[in-house]
Design a protein around this motif. Structure first.
Motif, PDB file in Angstrom:
ATOM      1  N   LEU A 186      24.662  39.784  35.769  1.00 26.30           N
ATOM      2  CA  LEU A 186      25.064  38.872  34.701  1.00 26.30           C
ATOM      3  C   LEU A 186      26.564  38.932  34.403  1.00 26.30           C
ATOM      4  O   LEU A 186      27.093  38.059  33.727  1.00 26.30           O
ATOM      5  CB  LEU A 186      24.275  39.164  33.419  1.00 26.30           C
ATOM      6  CG  LEU A 186      22.763  38.889  33.503  1.00 26.30           C
ATOM      7  CD1 LEU A 186      22.083  39.275  32.205  1.00 26.30           C
ATOM      8  CD2 LEU A 186      22.495  37.425  33.825  1.00 26.30           C
ATOM      9  N   ASP A 187      27.242  39.941  34.917  1.00 26.81           N
ATOM     10  CA  ASP A 187      28.683  40.058  34.716  1.00 26.81           C
ATOM     11  C   ASP A 187      29.400  39.239  35.794  1.00 26.81           C
ATOM     12  O   ASP A 187      29.332  39.563  36.980  1.00 26.81           O
ATOM     13  CB  ASP A 187      29.116  41.524  34.807  1.00 26.81           C
ATOM     14  CG  ASP A 187      30.575  41.723  34.412  1.00 26.81           C
ATOM     15  OD1 ASP A 187      31.351  40.747  34.472  1.00 26.81           O
ATOM     16  OD2 ASP A 187      30.950  42.846  34.048  1.00 26.81           O
ATOM     17  N   PRO A 188      30.099  38.148  35.416  1.00 24.99           N
ATOM     18  CA  PRO A 188      30.746  37.291  36.416  1.00 24.99           C
ATOM     19  C   PRO A 188      31.853  37.984  37.201  1.00 24.99           C
ATOM     20  O   PRO A 188      32.202  37.554  38.304  1.00 24.99           O
ATOM     21  CB  PRO A 188      31.304  36.135  35.583  1.00 24.99           C
ATOM     22  CG  PRO A 188      31.477  36.694  34.211  1.00 24.99           C
ATOM     23  CD  PRO A 188      30.357  37.676  34.044  1.00 24.99           C
ATOM     24  N   ASP A 189      32.409  39.050  36.660  1.00 23.75           N
ATOM     25  CA  ASP A 189      33.493  39.764  37.349  1.00 23.75           C
ATOM     26  C   ASP A 189      32.973  40.754  38.386  1.00 23.75           C
ATOM     27  O   ASP A 189      33.732  41.231  39.229  1.00 23.75           O
ATOM     28  CB  ASP A 189      34.361  40.508  36.333  1.00 23.75           C
ATOM     29  CG  ASP A 189      35.063  39.555  35.380  1.00 23.75           C
ATOM     30  OD1 ASP A 189      35.439  38.463  35.827  1.00 23.75           O
ATOM     31  OD2 ASP A 189      35.213  39.898  34.193  1.00 23.75           O
ATOM     32  N   LYS A 190      31.678  41.054  38.332  1.00 22.00           N
ATOM     33  CA  LYS A 190      31.117  42.045  39.246  1.00 22.00           C
ATOM     34  C   LYS A 190      30.350  41.416  40.413  1.00 22.00           C
ATOM     35  O   LYS A 190      30.098  42.090  41.410  1.00 22.00           O
ATOM     36  CB  LYS A 190      30.197  42.993  38.478  1.00 22.00           C
ATOM     37  CG  LYS A 190      30.931  43.902  37.503  1.00 22.00           C
ATOM     38  CD  LYS A 190      29.973  44.855  36.813  1.00 22.00           C
ATOM     39  CE  LYS A 190      30.711  45.770  35.837  1.00 22.00           C
ATOM     40  NZ  LYS A 190      29.777  46.691  35.131  1.00 22.00           N
ATOM     41  N   CYS A 191      29.968  40.163  40.294  1.00 17.18           N
ATOM     42  CA  CYS A 191      29.197  39.550  41.385  1.00 17.18           C
ATOM     43  C   CYS A 191      30.131  39.190  42.546  1.00 17.18           C
ATOM     44  O   CYS A 191      31.343  39.074  42.379  1.00 17.18           O
ATOM     45  CB  CYS A 191      28.436  38.317  40.890  1.00 17.18           C
ATOM     46  SG  CYS A 191      29.448  36.858  40.682  1.00 17.18           S
ATOM     47  N   ASP A 192      29.548  38.973  43.719  1.00 21.84           N
ATOM     48  CA  ASP A 192      30.339  38.706  44.931  1.00 21.84           C
ATOM     49  C   ASP A 192      31.199  37.453  44.798  1.00 21.84           C
ATOM     50  O   ASP A 192      32.359  37.432  45.212  1.00 21.84           O
ATOM     51  CB  ASP A 192      29.403  38.559  46.138  1.00 21.84           C
ATOM     52  CG  ASP A 192      28.672  39.849  46.445  1.00 21.84           C
ATOM     53  OD1 ASP A 192      29.334  40.901  46.430  1.00 21.84           O
ATOM     54  OD2 ASP A 192      27.457  39.816  46.686  1.00 21.84           O
ATOM     55  N   MET A 193      30.630  36.396  44.226  1.00 23.35           N
ATOM     56  CA  MET A 193      31.370  35.151  44.085  1.00 23.35           C
ATOM     57  C   MET A 193      32.571  35.332  43.158  1.00 23.35           C
ATOM     58  O   MET A 193      33.673  34.839  43.452  1.00 23.35           O
ATOM     59  CB  MET A 193      30.457  34.046  43.551  1.00 23.35           C
ATOM     60  CG  MET A 193      31.138  32.699  43.355  1.00 23.35           C
ATOM     61  SD  MET A 193      31.835  31.988  44.877  1.00 23.35           S
ATOM     62  CE  MET A 193      30.337  31.422  45.692  1.00 23.35           C
ATOM     63  N   GLY A 194      32.367  36.038  42.057  1.00 25.97           N
ATOM     64  CA  GLY A 194      33.462  36.272  41.114  1.00 25.97           C
ATOM     65  C   GLY A 194      34.612  37.040  41.737  1.00 25.97           C
ATOM     66  O   GLY A 194      35.791  36.712  41.531  1.00 25.97           O
ATOM     67  N   GLN A 195      34.285  38.057  42.513  1.00 21.81           N
ATOM     68  CA  GLN A 195      35.321  38.864  43.168  1.00 21.81           C
ATOM     69  C   GLN A 195      36.052  38.059  44.240  1.00 21.81           C
ATOM     70  O   GLN A 195      37.268  38.167  44.383  1.00 21.81           O
ATOM     71  CB  GLN A 195      34.676  40.120  43.767  1.00 21.81           C
ATOM     72  CG  GLN A 195      34.150  41.079  42.708  1.00 21.81           C
ATOM     73  CD  GLN A 195      33.439  42.289  43.294  1.00 21.81           C
ATOM     74  OE1 GLN A 195      33.320  42.424  44.510  1.00 21.81           O
ATOM     75  NE2 GLN A 195      32.953  43.174  42.438  1.00 21.81           N
ATOM     76  N   TRP A 196      35.312  37.225  44.977  1.00 22.70           N
ATOM     77  CA  TRP A 196      35.940  36.394  46.014  1.00 22.70           C
ATOM     78  C   TRP A 196      36.886  35.361  45.402  1.00 22.70           C
ATOM     79  O   TRP A 196      37.980  35.120  45.919  1.00 22.70           O
ATOM     80  CB  TRP A 196      34.864  35.706  46.843  1.00 22.70           C
ATOM     81  CG  TRP A 196      35.420  34.798  47.902  1.00 22.70           C
ATOM     82  CD1 TRP A 196      35.982  35.165  49.097  1.00 22.70           C
ATOM     83  CD2 TRP A 196      35.510  33.371  47.864  1.00 22.70           C
ATOM     84  NE1 TRP A 196      36.394  34.059  49.802  1.00 22.70           N
ATOM     85  CE2 TRP A 196      36.119  32.947  49.064  1.00 22.70           C
ATOM     86  CE3 TRP A 196      35.110  32.421  46.930  1.00 22.70           C
ATOM     87  CZ2 TRP A 196      36.342  31.600  49.347  1.00 22.70           C
ATOM     88  CZ3 TRP A 196      35.326  31.090  47.206  1.00 22.70           C
ATOM     89  CH2 TRP A 196      35.948  30.680  48.401  1.00 22.70           C
ATOM     90  N   HIS A 219      27.193  32.244  34.420  1.00 19.08           N
ATOM     91  CA  HIS A 219      26.648  33.552  34.032  1.00 19.08           C
ATOM     92  C   HIS A 219      26.257  33.570  32.556  1.00 19.08           C
ATOM     93  O   HIS A 219      25.254  34.191  32.181  1.00 19.08           O
ATOM     94  CB  HIS A 219      27.663  34.647  34.341  1.00 19.08           C
ATOM     95  CG  HIS A 219      27.675  35.047  35.781  1.00 19.08           C
ATOM     96  ND1 HIS A 219      27.076  36.202  36.237  1.00 19.08           N
ATOM     97  CD2 HIS A 219      28.176  34.434  36.880  1.00 19.08           C
ATOM     98  CE1 HIS A 219      27.232  36.297  37.551  1.00 19.08           C
ATOM     99  NE2 HIS A 219      27.898  35.229  37.966  1.00 19.08           N
ATOM    100  N   HIS A 220      27.045  32.880  31.735  1.00 24.37           N
ATOM    101  CA  HIS A 220      26.721  32.795  30.303  1.00 24.37           C
ATOM    102  C   HIS A 220      25.415  32.028  30.102  1.00 24.37           C
ATOM    103  O   HIS A 220      24.561  32.426  29.296  1.00 24.37           O
ATOM    104  CB  HIS A 220      27.867  32.109  29.559  1.00 24.37           C
ATOM    105  CG  HIS A 220      27.591  31.880  28.103  1.00 24.37           C
ATOM    106  ND1 HIS A 220      27.463  32.919  27.206  1.00 24.37           N
ATOM    107  CD2 HIS A 220      27.392  30.725  27.395  1.00 24.37           C
ATOM    108  CE1 HIS A 220      27.205  32.427  26.003  1.00 24.37           C
ATOM    109  NE2 HIS A 220      27.158  31.106  26.091  1.00 24.37           N
ATOM    110  N   ILE A 221      25.240  30.933  30.848  1.00 21.10           N
ATOM    111  CA  ILE A 221      24.005  30.151  30.760  1.00 21.10           C
ATOM    112  C   ILE A 221      22.821  30.989  31.222  1.00 21.10           C
ATOM    113  O   ILE A 221      21.734  30.931  30.630  1.00 21.10           O
ATOM    114  CB  ILE A 221      24.116  28.874  31.616  1.00 21.10           C
ATOM    115  CG1 ILE A 221      25.234  27.974  31.093  1.00 21.10           C
ATOM    116  CG2 ILE A 221      22.784  28.105  31.609  1.00 21.10           C
ATOM    117  CD1 ILE A 221      25.572  26.818  32.030  1.00 21.10           C
ATOM    118  N   ALA A 222      23.018  31.767  32.282  1.00 20.83           N
ATOM    119  CA  ALA A 222      21.943  32.625  32.799  1.00 20.83           C
ATOM    120  C   ALA A 222      21.469  33.600  31.726  1.00 20.83           C
ATOM    121  O   ALA A 222      20.263  33.828  31.561  1.00 20.83           O
ATOM    122  CB  ALA A 222      22.423  33.381  34.038  1.00 20.83           C
TER     123      ALA A 222
END
Length: 440
Positions: A186-196, A219-222
């Motif tokens: 749920l953390d957008p900074d930790k997922c693969d897409m966010g890091q890329w 991520h907020h909606i999720a």
């Protein structure tokens, strides 16, 4: 006065008679009764609402939940929008409340509370049926969208996109299944897409910053979806789900735009003007058209032609003509946004594609292009050459795919209309499948 469940059902039936009459006459709902035996449908619906209420009073929660989920699925398959369904249920409830207030009840407060709770149950669990159908359709659409747009991307990017899709599919499965547990980041900074996205931010900040914002919103909606599902607030969950779908489509479309811009930078450009060539025009147009169909936002295509260019070549020579072409290309690039596309179409002709614009904004931009060209003073051997352009612009806001050739031909005709009207001017129109031929 209600003294038992049967009398309650008598009143409910009487109220439903009035309610059904409105449904048959109302413009928004009347089409669902075309070609049907209205009396038979009414009787069936009255029996159905009474059956649901009996299950409710008998506290058969599992059975009424299943019945309402099936009802939601049925209504969604009939293309009845959920908001329209809720609106009709709200109206039925209002009629019923008015009726019970007319009765002299000793337990009015209890009757009102129970009826309110019943209609809440109808709205809430019917929403589950809608969600299940939404999820099934979204899975198919998502698969087709990814296969048609991302299958040729590099392995690294494709892997990251696949992980993002897996993240979305887990949320869809969570919505469709009877479970309260879900394993997603749920953390957008930790997922693969966010890091890329952070890694590639420097390549095109204008597009990537918007992608980062959309990604965070996903991520907020999720988080909201997980919370609403656990709290069984399904009516609110339908709205949040629709927001998730729309945001994810915008995100994937923006991702396509970014990847396309990356590819374009590697494609061959016109050696004289450094503009994009005709060989990439159709691919870019298709992507912009698809983005328009997904988001509902119109876009613009313009055809530009340098006025009296043959006379410039004949008078000053082709070297000067080339200088004019390079100068105009620089002017156009300076005025356009980074998200716009500029092509050398051939000779002294240029094509501009402007995503996400309307008639007013597009005309304003084209007028700015025309004026900047007109104001430019090109000096040759102590002499000043004044150059102008005639522009034909087409705003496309169709619900179905329109071939590039149709739009270019129409823009070309509008450009010639500008020529006939005296040159150095802009003529724009909205594309229509039923448009008449433009006079040539």
């Amino acid at each position: 006065m209600f003294n038992n469940t049967e009398s309650f059902h008598i009143v409910l039936s009487r109220v439903y008679e009035h309610f059904f009459t409105k449904l048959v006459k109302d413009h928004a709902t009347s089409r669902y009764f075309e070609g049907k035996d209205v009396q038979q449908v009414k009787e069936k619906q009255i029996k159905g609402i009474i059956r649901l209420h009996r299950l409710f009073t008998e506290k058969k929660e599992k059975q009424i939940r299943q019945e309402l989920i099936r009802l939601g699925i049925k209504h969604e398959n009939m293309d009845i929008d959920f908001s329209l369904f809720v609106e009709t249920i709200n109206y039925l409830e209002l009629l019923f409340v008015k009726e019970i207030f007319k009765c002299k009840l000793t337990d009015l407060e209890k009757t009102f509370f129970e009826s309110s709770k019943f209609f809440d149950v109808v709205r809430n669990y019917t929403a589950v049926g809608y969600i299940k159908e939404y999820v099934n359709r979204e899975k198919v659409f998502l698969k087709e969208f990814i296969e048609s747009n991302f299958r040729q991307k590099t392995i690294k990017i494709k892997d990251i996109i696949d992980r993002h899709i897996l993240w979305k599919e887990k949320i869809l499965e969570f919505l469709a299944e009877d479970t309260d547990t879900i394993d997603v980041e749920l953390d957008p900074d930790k997922c693969d897409m966010g890091q890329w996205l952070e890694e590639v931010r420097h390549r095109n900040p204008e597009i990537v910053d918007r992608l980062i914002k959309l990604h965070r919103e996903l991520h907020h909606i999720a988080e909201n979806i997980i919370s609403l599902k656990k709290e069984e607030k399904y009516v609110l969950l339908v709205n949040e789900y629709n927001y998730l779908v729309k945001t994810n489509l915008l995100f994937l479309s923006g991702l396509l735009a970014f990847l396309l811009s990356e590819e374009i930078s590697e494609l061959q450009r016109d050696p004289l003007t450094d503009l994009l060539t005709r060989r990439v025009l159709e691919d870019i147009y298709i992507n912009v058209m698809e983005l328009s169909l997904i988001t509902g936002e119109p876009f613009g295509v313009a055809f530009l032609d340098i006025d009296n260019f043959k006379k410039i070549n004949d008078t000053y020579g082709h070297d000067v003509g080339d200088m004019v072409l390079r100068t105009i290309a620089k002017i156009l690039k300076k005025v356009l946004r980074k998200s716009d596309y500029l092509f050398r179409y051939g000779g002294e002709e240029f094509v501009v594609i402007v995503p996400a614009t309307n008639e007013r904004g597009f005309e304003k931009l084209l007028e700015k292009l025309r004026k900047k060209v007109e104001e430019e003073k090109i000096k040759i051997d102590g002499k000043t050459i004044n150059v102008t352009v005639s522009i034909g612009g087409v705003v496309v806001k169709e619900r179905y795919f329109v071939p590039l050739s149709d739009v270019i031909n129409y823009a070309d005709k509008l450009m010639y209309r500008a020529k006939k009207a005296g040159k150095n001017r802009v003529v724009i129109d909205t594309f229509s499948r039923n448009m008449e031929e433009v006079a040539t």
